[in-house]
Design a protein around this motif. Structure first.
Motif, mmCIF file in Angstrom:
data_model
loop_
_atom_site.group_PDB
_atom_site.id
_atom_site.type_symbol
_atom_site.label_atom_id
_atom_site.label_comp_id
_atom_site.label_asym_id
_atom_site.label_seq_id
_atom_site.Cartn_x
_atom_site.Cartn_y
_atom_site.Cartn_z
ATOM 1 N N ALA A 1 0.841 -1.201 0.000
ATOM 2 C CA ALA A 1 0.000 0.000 0.000
ATOM 3 C C ALA A 1 0.876 1.250 0.000
ATOM 4 C CB ALA A 1 -0.927 -0.005 1.215
ATOM 5 N N GLY A 2 1.957 1.231 0.763
ATOM 6 C CA GLY A 2 2.871 2.378 0.798
ATOM 7 C C GLY A 2 3.475 2.622 -0.570
ATOM 8 N N CYS A 3 3.875 1.545 -1.213
ATOM 9 C CA CYS A 3 4.459 1.623 -2.544
ATOM 10 C C CYS A 3 3.459 2.243 -3.527
ATOM 11 C CB CYS A 3 4.823 0.200 -2.971
ATOM 12 S SG CYS A 3 5.587 0.106 -4.560
ATOM 13 N N ALA A 4 2.217 1.815 -3.455
ATOM 14 C CA ALA A 4 1.182 2.326 -4.352
ATOM 15 C C ALA A 4 0.948 3.814 -4.105
ATOM 16 C CB ALA A 4 -0.112 1.550 -4.159
ATOM 17 N N MET A 5 0.890 4.199 -2.834
ATOM 18 C CA MET A 5 0.614 5.599 -2.505
ATOM 19 C C MET A 5 1.763 6.506 -2.921
ATOM 20 S SD MET A 5 -2.292 5.628 -0.869
ATOM 21 C CE MET A 5 -2.353 6.841 0.373
ATOM 22 N N GLN A 6 2.985 6.052 -2.689
ATOM 23 C CA GLN A 6 4.134 6.875 -3.076
ATOM 24 C C GLN A 6 4.173 7.069 -4.586
ATOM 25 O OE1 GLN A 6 7.450 4.830 -1.329
ATOM 26 N NE2 GLN A 6 6.760 5.324 0.735
ATOM 27 N N GLY A 7 3.879 6.001 -5.320
ATOM 28 C CA GLY A 7 3.868 6.095 -6.772
ATOM 29 C C GLY A 7 2.749 6.995 -7.260
ATOM 30 N N LEU A 8 1.580 6.814 -6.673
ATOM 31 C CA LEU A 8 0.409 7.566 -7.095
ATOM 32 C C LEU A 8 0.570 9.059 -6.799
ATOM 33 C CD1 LEU A 8 -2.569 7.176 -8.124
ATOM 34 C CD2 LEU A 8 -3.219 7.369 -5.741
ATOM 35 N N LEU A 9 1.039 9.362 -5.589
ATOM 36 C CA LEU A 9 1.124 10.761 -5.171
ATOM 37 C C LEU A 9 2.475 11.366 -5.518
ATOM 38 C CD1 LEU A 9 -0.593 10.396 -1.690
ATOM 39 C CD2 LEU A 9 -1.625 10.927 -3.871
ATOM 40 N N LYS A 10 3.381 10.565 -6.040
ATOM 41 C CA LYS A 10 4.734 11.010 -6.374
ATOM 42 C C LYS A 10 5.333 11.784 -5.213
ATOM 43 C CE LYS A 10 4.437 12.706 -10.688
ATOM 44 N NZ LYS A 10 5.090 13.395 -11.786
ATOM 45 N N ASN A 11 5.126 11.251 -4.039
ATOM 46 C CA ASN A 11 5.579 11.948 -2.843
ATOM 47 C C ASN A 11 6.263 10.944 -1.935
ATOM 48 O OD1 ASN A 11 5.622 13.115 -0.181
ATOM 49 N ND2 ASN A 11 4.218 14.652 -0.977
ATOM 50 N N PRO A 12 7.531 11.194 -1.596
ATOM 51 C CA PRO A 12 8.275 10.220 -0.804
ATOM 52 C C PRO A 12 7.765 10.101 0.627
ATOM 53 C CG PRO A 12 9.571 12.206 -1.091
ATOM 54 C CD PRO A 12 8.355 12.362 -1.938
ATOM 55 N N MET A 13 6.976 11.074 1.072
ATOM 56 C CA MET A 13 6.467 11.017 2.443
ATOM 57 C C MET A 13 5.154 10.249 2.530
ATOM 58 S SD MET A 13 8.605 12.493 4.251
ATOM 59 C CE MET A 13 7.662 12.686 5.771
ATOM 60 N N ALA A 14 4.609 9.875 1.383
ATOM 61 C CA ALA A 14 3.279 9.282 1.406
ATOM 62 C C ALA A 14 3.336 7.842 1.885
ATOM 63 C CB ALA A 14 2.659 9.333 0.012
ATOM 64 N N ASP A 15 2.436 7.499 2.767
ATOM 65 C CA ASP A 15 2.159 6.099 3.053
ATOM 66 C C ASP A 15 0.686 6.056 3.426
ATOM 67 O OD1 ASP A 15 1.949 6.920 5.661
ATOM 68 O OD2 ASP A 15 3.386 5.490 6.461
ATOM 69 N N PRO A 16 0.123 4.881 3.597
ATOM 70 C CA PRO A 16 -1.326 4.853 3.823
ATOM 71 C C PRO A 16 -1.717 5.605 5.089
ATOM 72 C CG PRO A 16 -0.479 2.667 3.367
ATOM 73 C CD PRO A 16 0.699 3.543 3.550
ATOM 74 N N TYR A 17 -0.753 5.795 5.999
ATOM 75 C CA TYR A 17 -1.086 6.464 7.248
ATOM 76 C C TYR A 17 -1.228 7.970 7.075
ATOM 77 C CZ TYR A 17 0.127 2.099 9.601
ATOM 78 O OH TYR A 17 0.172 0.808 10.017
ATOM 79 N N ILE A 18 -0.445 8.528 6.157
ATOM 80 C CA ILE A 18 -0.374 9.988 6.108
ATOM 81 C C ILE A 18 -1.697 10.604 5.666
ATOM 82 C CG2 ILE A 18 0.375 10.497 3.739
ATOM 83 C CD1 ILE A 18 2.593 12.239 5.108
ATOM 84 N N ILE A 19 -2.505 9.860 4.927
ATOM 85 C CA ILE A 19 -3.774 10.479 4.555
ATOM 86 C C ILE A 19 -4.901 10.055 5.502
ATOM 87 C CG2 ILE A 19 -3.109 10.895 2.154
ATOM 88 C CD1 ILE A 19 -4.886 8.588 1.375
ATOM 89 N N GLY A 20 -4.543 9.855 6.759
ATOM 90 C CA GLY A 20 -5.568 9.748 7.797
ATOM 91 C C GLY A 20 -5.999 8.346 8.178
ATOM 92 N N MET A 21 -5.429 7.323 7.519
ATOM 93 C CA MET A 21 -5.863 5.959 7.803
ATOM 94 C C MET A 21 -5.566 5.533 9.224
ATOM 95 S SD MET A 21 -5.850 3.486 4.818
ATOM 96 C CE MET A 21 -6.683 2.709 6.123
ATOM 97 N N SER A 22 -4.342 5.794 9.677
ATOM 98 C CA SER A 22 -3.945 5.288 10.988
ATOM 99 C C SER A 22 -4.785 5.944 12.077
ATOM 100 C CB SER A 22 -2.470 5.543 11.237
ATOM 101 O OG SER A 22 -2.196 6.907 11.085
#
Lengths: 332, 263
Positions: A80-101
């Protein structure tokens, strides 16, 4: 597809199998890896019965579901982290950063306080958090990446504040705090069954977007010119990243670091091609969490460390080492 | 055939394109020229449905692009935009293969790979196919992007200032490639800043200013000193170049103060 990448994936798959067997062998009762392997194989092939029944109970009933759950959770978070980083082109992105955790944590706290099923509550609130964040960031049918990240952080803070309030008011806050720290001590076959089905399904769907995510790395406008329906890809990648993360988080609590760092490590090793990067991240995430979990349950036995503590303590230094070794930035 | 009919675009209150009409046929290179902010790029964006027209329509072989999925548009129209750099370590082959995206369901077929290889050969970069895209020069990169566009096997090739950051040799090479593609039956529409290259390479030129078409026609008819004077607000001198059999546009400048004269 590069031959190098394929062989990395193959090697990682073999390592994962070895890691699962050896880590099932490790624990307070000493059982040799050879006997462990025999016990495991006995499920598929006729193997001469040379072990003690109590060992079989420990291996099959207690350790194996935990090791497998660690593998599934690690693989899910990392994919999921890999998908989010690729999608958002943002190295800080992981599933947690957009509020999941934060959503998952709030769900679990509510579950403890209101005596509702904790797994279900955390799953539902994690998905709900993503849904809210996605719709807040939607501007005229499109979801700009920076708005998504910002609204994720905003919603995350809000939900965290509510969770803190619940912890403050709760009669037995330690349960909630332990859950939030993350751990796999509740592992059972029943849990494994539900979680693994959701994770396998979600991860396979994400794999199908590998090519489109590659194209989207060229930029959204370029991707549009190449016929990629960008908003469709965003929606589906977000939804299925959320699904696998929520499935993982609901059984494991919040295990940080895996979703953020493992995909980076694999990107440094195998490059940005998601056709390789996805399976490599999944496998590496699984290997990493199995090892960390074994460490966390044995190092201060009979007590346990929260596995989230272990993932960060091992992963962060290694990641810093890789980051320093590589001169150019990950995303320009 | 690409047909633009009564196309108008407003950004809020501001009118960016005003009732534009243009036809481009197979085998034709159509140049779009005009000062910065005259609506050239907006016009290209309308053709690929990145922006939706306020009025009017864009037709590809008679079919309105608004009725086409982005996938279908990508099968018909390829865009070469100004790519300065790609920061991800894909191989040249992978980037060109991305041109096959509108045709690929789950993974690429041998047919897709063959078309990508042909595109690499046509653009003379087959020898670069295993190199990383991050290691190419500007001229090589632009050729990769053109190869990717050709791999889309489009009917229409749109170019947005394809040569503006290239040296003179690479500019000529790239425009020769484009011309060759057009002779093989593509519709080519290119935004070009260099008026002399536009005059030489284009069969037809559309001159824009502030969202209006000032003139359309052959380079000789459109690139007159009065038209250019109006569009760019700059006095120019247009002369014949007998060697290229084309016209030559030169801004009318103050005589130079040579350093040697001052000694």
């Amino acid at each position: 597809m590069a031959k190098f990448g394929r062989s990395v994936v193959l090697i990682l798959a073999l390592i994962l199998i070895v890691v699962i067997i050896t880590n099932t062998a490790i624990g307070s009762t000493l059982i040799s890896p050879l006997i462990t392997a025999k016990i495991l194989l006995a499920n598929f092939f006729p193997v001469e019965h040379t072990w003690l029944d109590k060992h079989e109970t420990i291996i099959i009933g207690v350790r194996l579901p935990r090791v497998l759950l660690a593998a599934f959770v690690g693989g899910a978070l990392s994919t999921a982290g890999c998908a989010m980083q690729g999608l958002l082109k943002n190295p800080m992105a992981d599933p947690y950063i957009i509020g999941m955790s934060s959503g998952a944590a709030l769900g679990a706290s509510l579950g403890f306080v209101l005596m509702l099923p904790v797994h279900l509550m955390s799953f539902m609130l994690a998905v709900l958090a993503i849904f809210v964040v996605y719709n807040i960031s939607k501007v005229g049918g499109k979801v700009p990446v920076d708005t998504l990240l910002l609204s994720g952080i905003a919603i995350g803070s809000l939900l965290s504040a509510i969770t803190s309030m619940i912890i403050f008011l709760a009669q037995s806050p330690h349960k909630i705090i332990f859950w939030i720290m993350g751990g796999l001590w509740n592992a059972s076959w029943e849990e494994l069954r539900i979680t693994s089905v959701m994770i396998i399904f979600g991860v396979l769907v994400l794999y199908r977007y590998a090519w489109k995510l590659n194209v989207m790395l060229l930029g959204e406008e370029e991707a549009h010119y190449l016929g990629v329906d960008i908003e469709h890809v965003k929606r589906y990648v977000l939804v299925f990243s959320a699904l696998v993360t929520a499935a993982a988080v609901s059984v494991s609590g919040i295990i940080g670091f895996v979703g953020l760092i493992i995909p980076h490590i694999m990107r440094i090793l195998v490059g940005p091609d998601h056709r390789i990067l996805f399976p490599a991240s999944t496998l590496m995430g699984a290997i990493f969490l199995v090892l960390c979990d074994t460490f966390s349950r044995t190092i201060i036995a009979p007590n346990e460390l929260p596995v989230g503590v272990v993932t960060a303590m091992f992963g962060a230094p290694f990641f810093i080492y890789l980051l320093r070794k590589r001169r150019n930035s990950l995303y320009a | 055939m690409l047909e633009i009919k009564g196309l108008s675009m407003n950004y809020g209150q501001r009118c960016v394109l005003n009732n534009i009409g243009l036809k481009a046929r197979e085998g034709e290179v159509v140049g779009i020229i005009g000062p910065n902010g005259s609506g050239k790029t907006t016009m290209l964006k309308a053709i690929t449905k990145v922006l939706k027209p306020t009025y009017g329509a864009v037709l590809i072989d008679g079919k309105d692009v608004r009725e086409m999925e982005s996938n279908e548009i990508a099968k018909n129209v390829a865009v070469v935009s100004q790519v300065i750099s790609i920061n991800f370590e894909f191989s040249v082959e992978d980037i060109v293969l991305m041109g096959r995206t509108p045709y690929i369901r789950s993974s690429e077929s041998t047919e897709d790979i063959k078309i990508a290889m042909d595109a690499l050969k046509k653009t003379n970069i087959y020898h670069l196919k295993d190199r990383l895209i991050t290691q190419l020069s500007g001229g090589e990169l632009q050729r990769v992007i053109i190869a990717r566009a050709l791999a889309q096997t489009p009917k229409i090739l749109l170019l947005d200032e394809p040569t503006s950051h290239l040296d003179i040799t690479n500019q000529i090479d790239v425009l020769n490639l484009v011309k060759e593609a057009s002779r093989k039956g593509l519709v080519v529409v290119a935004v070009i800043h260099d008026l002399n290259l536009a005059a030489y390479y284009c069969d037809k030129i559309c001159l824009l200013r502030d969202g209006d078409v000032i003139a359309t026609g052959t380079p000789r008819d459109v690139l007159t000193s009065s038209n250019i004077g109006v569009a760019f607000n700059l006095p120019v001198e247009v002369t014949e170049n007998s060697k290229t059999n084309s016209i030559f546009v030169m801004p009318v400048l103050e005589p130079r103060n040579e350093v040697s004269n001052q000694r």
